[in-house]
Design a protein around this motif. Structure first.
Motif, PDB file in Angstrom:
ATOM      1  N   TRP A  95       0.842  -1.209   0.000  1.00  0.00           N
ATOM      2  CA  TRP A  95       0.000   0.000   0.000  1.00  0.00           C
ATOM      3  C   TRP A  95       0.873   1.253   0.000  1.00  0.00           C
ATOM      4  CZ3 TRP A  95      -4.814   1.823  -0.758  1.00  0.00           C
ATOM      5  CH2 TRP A  95      -5.109   3.111  -0.301  1.00  0.00           C
ATOM      6  N   LYS A 102      -3.816   6.624  -4.271  1.00  0.00           N
ATOM      7  CA  LYS A 102      -4.246   6.496  -2.870  1.00  0.00           C
ATOM      8  C   LYS A 102      -5.232   7.602  -2.503  1.00  0.00           C
ATOM      9  CE  LYS A 102      -0.019   6.013  -1.156  1.00  0.00           C
ATOM     10  NZ  LYS A 102       1.194   5.614  -0.419  1.00  0.00           N
ATOM     11  N   VAL A 124      -6.580   1.883   6.619  1.00  0.00           N
ATOM     12  CA  VAL A 124      -5.649   2.774   5.911  1.00  0.00           C
ATOM     13  C   VAL A 124      -4.936   3.676   6.923  1.00  0.00           C
ATOM     14  CG1 VAL A 124      -5.427   4.630   4.204  1.00  0.00           C
ATOM     15  CG2 VAL A 124      -7.023   2.740   3.789  1.00  0.00           C
TER      16      VAL A 124
END
Length: 868
Positions: free
Chosen positions: A80, A88, A117
């Motif tokens: 990520w 993102k 996140v």
């Protein structure tokens, strides 16, 4: 790619359609991760799309950010973080937008993903505007946006460590949450979300709980919420109180009287989920006070930083009657249900914790209740009285309890066979087990079990093993503790003449048609093992007769009938129990030469059975069979070599089993057992074993708990093969050095300190085995280059001041081994070492005689090395 259709197909009842959809999702993810994640977040945010695809899109997104296994989680986090910033931002914008969706499933999923996140980005100082934008949402209408935002804040507090959010933002989060909880909030969904969010945010509130006004405000709102008309809000509010009781125990004094009144009302009048949490509050206070009293040993001087407030002692006269009332609220079928939990069980558990907290003071309060109810016609009263008695047997002193037990014992033995109600019999058997567990052992002055009543007790328990499975299982448990209490009585035990009858009855239980219910078969084998383990030498010939019986049982499980997967699982469980039983029998018989010699006639056949068990390839059995083979190796000694050619591949399979890491850990232990048994005869297998162990150490997929035993195993191997260890020395020492460096700078919580100590102990056991293994060989000079690093490691752990007694003993032993093996080469190095002298003196004056003994030996070895 039309993602909606694929997500619908992925939930199809048609297996082929589903499989194809999963395959296309997998391909999409592998070919273009940013586009894949973005299309999922778009699906989640799109109000036109069906609920089920939005929910699944969010779930896949969440699983792309987090995993249970540490190494996988690390990979996902890195993946990520390496995504393009633009991608993102678009994904995060979709997530925040979804919080105001009218569809509750979409909102709830989005709030979980936002927290995942945040858990990745906030530690990296990314997404700094998140909390601000969530807080501005809290004041938005419609109410569902507010609800979803509070839910996000709650999940965020669960994911992120408190030191990552500055106090100003913490204050704002708490303000938003506590306002959402207050009675003036008209929307119950918002109020529920806020109450649940506070539960997760409590760990962030240290500063706020230290401020009287803020703490009063938070406590008032929580207590008000326990009176909400909505049952789920009341339950969530009590969950907050339970959490506060452990996190902020020392701040509770001003509120404890009010909390008692609120909890007592809930226990007596509220619905079960709420009442259970209200009882849990007091159980949690007990846990806190038990910990404090154990840690400080009851003497509080001015320097104890956490005083005990004795809340339980003060509440005793009101709390005990409240808990005794709950015992009468049993459910009709609670004994049959494995995971049953209800008010009566929670009350009994709390009563047991109260007894451990206050000791003798509880006894008179409970005795009255027992006397009033134990002979009543209503089964609920008899069962509650028995449960109350059983619950207070741990905590009060034997002096206080034994007179009661002496009066109660005959009555209970009669109830166990004659009471018409199965619940009462179940609880009676459990209570007898607790009596034997806590009051029948060599440390108690006046025995409750004598030659006179032992026969009667055993007769009743064996009779009771024929009762319904739940009663029989508890009777096995009572017999287990009865046998355990005679473990250290000396040459003979009152159970010796009854041994044959007991063993026969337990074997009969294992063959009952209904032995699969209530864990009965497992309990019978566990009890059989304990009876064998604690038996006296004079019953050894009878234990020997058990060997062919258990072997035959194991043989029968291996005969090839076609089984369904459910039957296979049962069969594999039975094989595990039988291997465990053989392990205990082997350990018992190897202690005296005559029985060991007689046992050897079975060794080949037993090993043959174990190898067949491995061939069944079931993980649960592997572990038990491995342990049993370890015991067999110990008993057969160097003769075990003849089994190695066939057994070696299973040993290797066990060492490669990262998935079931317990199996791997057990196998590592067995390699140690076999090294000790075979000594130099293990040399032909060492290449394969050492290669696999070094591979395991360098893998980030193996559970960390297996690494300390691997290092200890290096020591076992080195000790067994002596100078043959030379070819592995460089690799072993290099992995020991890097682990040693890690373990000297490991500050952290209690769990980490405990792990660090087990790692240090493993490393030290390896060093010790290597030094002793090389001791009388001409190749000791190979070890000289490693000595400075080892001394530096010993300095390091001494300076850290957080080693436990086990590490201390091993460490001082290694200092001695170093001097003993290297002689004058080590002498000067030890003299130059920063802390060896202080460390040695500290160990010499230790209270622990094992540490003292090792230190005296080390002192001798060092003085020899220095004088050379």
């Amino acid at each position: 790619m039309e993602v909606t259709q694929v997500l619908l197909n992925a939930q199809s009842i048609d297996g082929t359609v589903r499989k194809n959809a999963e395959e296309s999702l997998k391909q999409f993810q592998e070919q273009n991760l940013p586009a894949f994640l973005f299309s999922l977040s778009g699906e989640l945010a799109n109000e036109e799309k069906p609920v089920e695809t939005r929910k699944l899109a969010g779930l896949i997104l969440k699983n792309a950010l987090d995993a249970k296994e540490q190494h996988r989680k690390f990979e996902l986090v890195q993946r990520w973080l390496s995504l393009d910033g633009n991608a993102k931002s678009q994904i995060k914008a979709c997530l925040l937008k979804t919080l105001s969706s009218p569809v509750s499933d979409a909102r709830s999923t989005a709030s979980q993903v936002i927290a995942k996140v945040a858990g990745i980005e906030l530690p990296q100082k990314q997404w700094p505007e998140l909390i601000g934008s969530l807080l501005s949402n809290v004041h938005q209408l419609p109410a569902h946006t507010k609800q979803a935002t509070l839910e996000s804040l709650g999940y965020l507090c669960e994911e992120v460590s408190p030191d990552l959010i500055d106090q100003d933002q913490v204050n704002k989060i708490l303000t938003a949450v506590v306002q959402g909880m207050s009675a003036s909030e008209g929307n119950t969904d918002v109020r529920l979300a806020a109450t649940r969010a506070l539960y997760n945010a409590l760990g962030f509130a240290q500063a706020n709980f230290s401020n009287d006004m803020e703490r009063d405000y938070i406590m008032r709102v929580v207590c008000e919420a326990t009176l909400s008309p909505e049952v789920m809000i009341r339950q969530a509010a009590f969950e907050c109180l339970v959490s506060i009781s452990s996190t902020y125990y020392e701040k509770l004094a001003p509120y404890i009287q009010d909390i008692f009144n609120i909890t007592a009302k809930a226990v007596r009048e509220d619905e079960e989920p709420v009442a259970l949490q209200a009882i849990e509050f007091w159980s949690s206070i007990c846990d806190e006070e038990i910990d404090i009293l154990e840690e400080y040993g009851g003497d509080f001087t001015g320097d104890s930083d956490i005083p005990c407030f004795y809340f339980i002692k003060q509440a005793l006269p009101a709390l005990v009657p409240l808990l005794l009332e709950t015992l009468l609220k049993q459910e009709e079928d609670q004994d049959q249900d494995e995971g049953a939990w209800n008010i009566a069980m929670a009350g009994g558990t709390c009563l047991g914790l109260v007894a451990r907290t206050v000791g003798d003071d509880i006894v008179p309060l409970v005795v009255l209740f027992i006397e009033e109810n134990i002979t009543k016609p209503d089964w609920r009263q008899r069962e509650a009285a028995t449960y109350a008695f059983g619950s207070i047997l741990e905590g009060p002193s034997p002096e206080k309890l034994i007179p009661l037990v002496n009066v109660a014992l005959t009555f209970m033995l009669s109830a166990l066979t004659k009471d018409p109600n199965s619940h009462v019999k179940d609880t009676t058997a459990w209570t007898l087990g607790r009596i034997f567990e806590f009051l029948h052992c060599s440390s108690v002055d006046s025995p409750i079990i004598t030659q006179a009543n032992c026969q009667q007790i055993v007769t009743v328990l064996l009779q009771s093993m024929k009762d319904t499975p739940n009663v029989a299982e508890k009777a096995c448990g009572a017999l287990y503790f009865l046998a355990q209490g005679y473990e250290e009585v000396g040459p003979s035990s009152p159970l010796t003449p009854l041994f044959q009858e007991i063993v026969q009855s337990l074997l009969t239980v294992t063959h009952r048609e209904d032995a699969g219910e209530s864990r009965l078969r497992t309990a019978a084998y566990e009890t059989l093992n304990e009876v064998v383990r604690c038996s006296m030498d004079e019953t050894a010939p009878l234990v020997l007769q058990l060997v062919p019986v258990i072997m035959m049982e194991l043989h029968n499980t291996l005969e090839g009938q076609k089984l369904s997967s459910d039957e296979k699982e049962k069969q594999s469980e039975l094989q595990g129990l039988l291997c465990g039983c053989l392990q205990v029998i082997i350990q018992k018989l190897r202690t005296s030469e005559p029985t060991k010699y007689a046992f050897m006639q079975y060794a080949d056949q037993i090993m043959g059975l174990f190898l067949r068990v491995f061939a069944c390839r079931s993980a649960t059995v592997h572990e038990e069979a491995m342990l049993a083979i370890g015991a067999l190796a110990y008993a057969t000694g160097p003769d075990f070599a003849k089994y190695m050619p066939e057994f070696y591949r299973y040993l290797e399979m066990g060492l490669q089993n990262f998935e079931e890491y317990q199996v791997c850990a057990v196998t590592v232990g067995v390699v140690g057992d076999i090294s000790r048994a075979l000594e130099e005869k293990i040399v032909p297998y060492c290449d394969g074993i050492m290669t696999q162990l070094l591979k395991n150490l360098s893998s980030n997929q193996l559970h960390r708990s297996v690494k300390p035993p691997i290092f200890s195993c290096f020591g076992d191997i080195a000790l067994a093969v002596g100078e043959h260890f030379e070819k592995y020395l460089m690799w072993a020492m290099s992995s020991l050095q890097s682990a040693a460096e890690l373990s000297t700078h490991a500050a952290g919580d209690d769990e980490l300190i405990e792990y660090t100590n087990s790692l240090r102990n493993g490393i030290l056991e390896a060093y010790s085995g290597i030094f002793q293994g090389f001791k009388s060989s001409p190749k000791t000079q190979l070890l000289i280059p490693y000595a400075p690093h080892i001394l530096q490691f010993l300095d390091g752990i001494y300076m850290e001041k957080d080693m436990d007694d086990v590490v201390m003993k091993t460490a001082i032993g290694v200092l001695g081994d170093l001097a003993d093996t290297l002689g004058s080469h080590a002498g000067s190095l030890i003299q130059q070492s920063l802390s060896s002298k202080d460390f040695l003196n500290e160990c010499l004056s230790s209270e622990d005689h094992m540490i003292k003994e090792s230190a005296e030996w080390a002192k001798l070895a060092i003085s020899r090395a220095i004088s050379v």
